[in-house]
Scaffold this motif. Sequence first.
Motif, PDB file in Angstrom:
ATOM      1  N   THR A 165       0.830  -1.204   0.000  1.00  0.00           N
ATOM      2  CA  THR A 165       0.000   0.000   0.000  1.00  0.00           C
ATOM      3  C   THR A 165       0.862   1.249   0.000  1.00  0.00           C
ATOM      4  O   THR A 165       0.643   2.179  -0.781  1.00  0.00           O
ATOM      5  CB  THR A 165      -0.917   0.004   1.236  1.00  0.00           C
ATOM      6  OG1 THR A 165      -1.604  -1.246   1.312  1.00  0.00           O
ATOM      7  CG2 THR A 165      -1.923   1.142   1.157  1.00  0.00           C
ATOM      8  N   THR A 166       1.838   1.300   0.900  1.00  0.00           N
ATOM      9  CA  THR A 166       2.768   2.425   0.966  1.00  0.00           C
ATOM     10  C   THR A 166       4.174   1.898   1.237  1.00  0.00           C
ATOM     11  O   THR A 166       4.355   0.786   1.731  1.00  0.00           O
ATOM     12  CB  THR A 166       2.383   3.424   2.076  1.00  0.00           C
ATOM     13  OG1 THR A 166       2.340   2.732   3.332  1.00  0.00           O
ATOM     14  CG2 THR A 166       1.034   4.065   1.800  1.00  0.00           C
TER      15      THR A 166
ATOM     16  N   ARG B 233       3.149   4.317  -9.290  1.00  0.00           N
ATOM     17  CA  ARG B 233       2.723   4.528  -7.910  1.00  0.00           C
ATOM     18  C   ARG B 233       2.707   6.018  -7.564  1.00  0.00           C
ATOM     19  O   ARG B 233       1.761   6.510  -6.933  1.00  0.00           O
ATOM     20  CB  ARG B 233       3.653   3.787  -6.951  1.00  0.00           C
ATOM     21  CG  ARG B 233       3.359   4.024  -5.477  1.00  0.00           C
ATOM     22  CD  ARG B 233       4.404   3.387  -4.586  1.00  0.00           C
ATOM     23  NE  ARG B 233       4.350   1.942  -4.630  1.00  0.00           N
ATOM     24  CZ  ARG B 233       3.518   1.201  -3.892  1.00  0.00           C
ATOM     25  NH1 ARG B 233       2.684   1.789  -3.048  1.00  0.00           N
ATOM     26  NH2 ARG B 233       3.532  -0.105  -3.981  1.00  0.00           N
TER      27      ARG B 233
ATOM     28  N   GLY C 216      -2.681   8.708  -3.153  1.00  0.00           N
ATOM     29  CA  GLY C 216      -2.540   7.824  -2.000  1.00  0.00           C
ATOM     30  C   GLY C 216      -1.550   6.698  -2.165  1.00  0.00           C
ATOM     31  O   GLY C 216      -1.432   5.851  -1.297  1.00  0.00           O
ATOM     32  N   GLY C 217      -0.797   6.679  -3.264  1.00  0.00           N
ATOM     33  CA  GLY C 217       0.162   5.603  -3.493  1.00  0.00           C
ATOM     34  C   GLY C 217       1.591   6.045  -3.331  1.00  0.00           C
ATOM     35  O   GLY C 217       2.470   5.595  -4.052  1.00  0.00           O
ATOM     36  N   GLY C 218       1.832   6.964  -2.411  1.00  0.00           N
ATOM     37  CA  GLY C 218       3.119   7.614  -2.318  1.00  0.00           C
ATOM     38  C   GLY C 218       4.227   6.790  -1.694  1.00  0.00           C
ATOM     39  O   GLY C 218       4.026   5.696  -1.178  1.00  0.00           O
ATOM     40  N   VAL C 219       5.422   7.379  -1.755  1.00  0.00           N
ATOM     41  CA  VAL C 219       6.638   6.780  -1.214  1.00  0.00           C
ATOM     42  C   VAL C 219       7.321   7.817  -0.337  1.00  0.00           C
ATOM     43  O   VAL C 219       7.440   8.986  -0.716  1.00  0.00           O
ATOM     44  CB  VAL C 219       7.595   6.359  -2.341  1.00  0.00           C
ATOM     45  CG1 VAL C 219       8.895   5.798  -1.771  1.00  0.00           C
ATOM     46  CG2 VAL C 219       6.929   5.342  -3.266  1.00  0.00           C
TER      47      VAL C 219
ATOM     48  N   GLY D 174       3.839  11.871  -5.787  1.00  0.00           N
ATOM     49  CA  GLY D 174       3.588  11.368  -4.439  1.00  0.00           C
ATOM     50  C   GLY D 174       4.838  11.048  -3.653  1.00  0.00           C
ATOM     51  O   GLY D 174       4.750  10.417  -2.594  1.00  0.00           O
TER      52      GLY D 174
ATOM     53  N   ARG E 189       4.033  -1.523   3.766  1.00  0.00           N
ATOM     54  CA  ARG E 189       2.792  -1.571   4.524  1.00  0.00           C
ATOM     55  C   ARG E 189       1.691  -2.145   3.633  1.00  0.00           C
ATOM     56  O   ARG E 189       1.476  -1.681   2.519  1.00  0.00           O
ATOM     57  CB  ARG E 189       2.408  -0.174   5.019  1.00  0.00           C
ATOM     58  CG  ARG E 189       3.424   0.423   5.978  1.00  0.00           C
ATOM     59  CD  ARG E 189       3.039   1.825   6.394  1.00  0.00           C
ATOM     60  NE  ARG E 189       4.062   2.423   7.242  1.00  0.00           N
ATOM     61  CZ  ARG E 189       4.051   3.697   7.642  1.00  0.00           C
ATOM     62  NH1 ARG E 189       3.068   4.506   7.243  1.00  0.00           N
ATOM     63  NH2 ARG E 189       5.017   4.164   8.410  1.00  0.00           N
TER      64      ARG E 189
END
Length: 337
Positions: free
Chosen positions: A134-135, A216, A221-224, A259, A281
């Motif tokens: 997810t992240t 991503r 909401g798909g950040g790093v 992101g 995560r």
Amino acid sequence: MTNLDPGRMTQLPLRRPAIGDLVLGHHLGHLRATRRLTADEVHRRLPARRYLTPRSLADMEAGRNTVLRRALDDGLALALARAYGSIRAADDWEATLDTHHRDCETGTSNPDLSFADTGPGSLHRYQLLEQAATTLVVTVAGDLMPAPLHTEAMRQQILQRLPSARAALRSRRRVYVTNEARCGLCILYNDGLPLENNALWQYHVDMARSQAFTARLERPGGGVVALINESLLHTYAQAGTQPWTGQLQHVARLAEGTGLSVRIVPLRSGQTILVNRVELRFGQHRTVTVTPCGPHETLYEDMADDRLTAQRRAALGHRESLELLRRAAVGTLELPW
């Protein structure tokens, strides 16, 4: 062809799924998807066992049961590999489980919490889990940004240092695309590239990771989050030439418009990052810490790492970190001493 000895997987907890089940099971799910097989079709290819059902195979691929271990203990390694369309997977299980068996016996591995993937396909298995997370929280210990964030100039600079990887510069086969319809990495994996040329295999996996990172960072909401030592900025700024300044400019642009969140760990904090790690995560309830250890070894821990948590707390905020990054990119970042 390998034939796993019964009982090797019993070094993992037998009654509940562990991190090793997630790592190996997720790879099998990917193999099935890229071959456009259903769980029913895989099930029909396997010998009859009460615990092998389409539903249990689906849960196995998600790391939610111990079916893979039971099948290997029953001597079904080759049958399972054939059913999923990759005979080489059985060799991978042999290499990985040999190491895990030894680590459990010596007490250097906790089967409940850790798993060392040492098979030839370990880099690809990690890339698949990274793509599914997810992240991500990535820590940078040395003087190189994470491979998926490299510019092409930086990538070629690294490859030029490795004689065995120079062929990658001449390779025109863009086979590293990874999705549910096609996987170039699986083609290379089945052809034996991980054993023939580690550096070239790493190159193709890094390219696949880069593509997944790009997608991503463009998703809401798909950040790093990238945790970077302040010392790295000074190293790049002092170099003052390409590809170092170009790398800083590239990361700054990503941090401004995608992101990617950059967090600089200041020298004064006393929380210097010493080891490259990644925190994956999966939803709200599972955190896996990953430590890359080489082309054929990746260590997984089924928990958050306290050291990474402390480094995140000590890091500057995104805006302040971005300002330091910009100044380093144009050569105006002052040394702290």
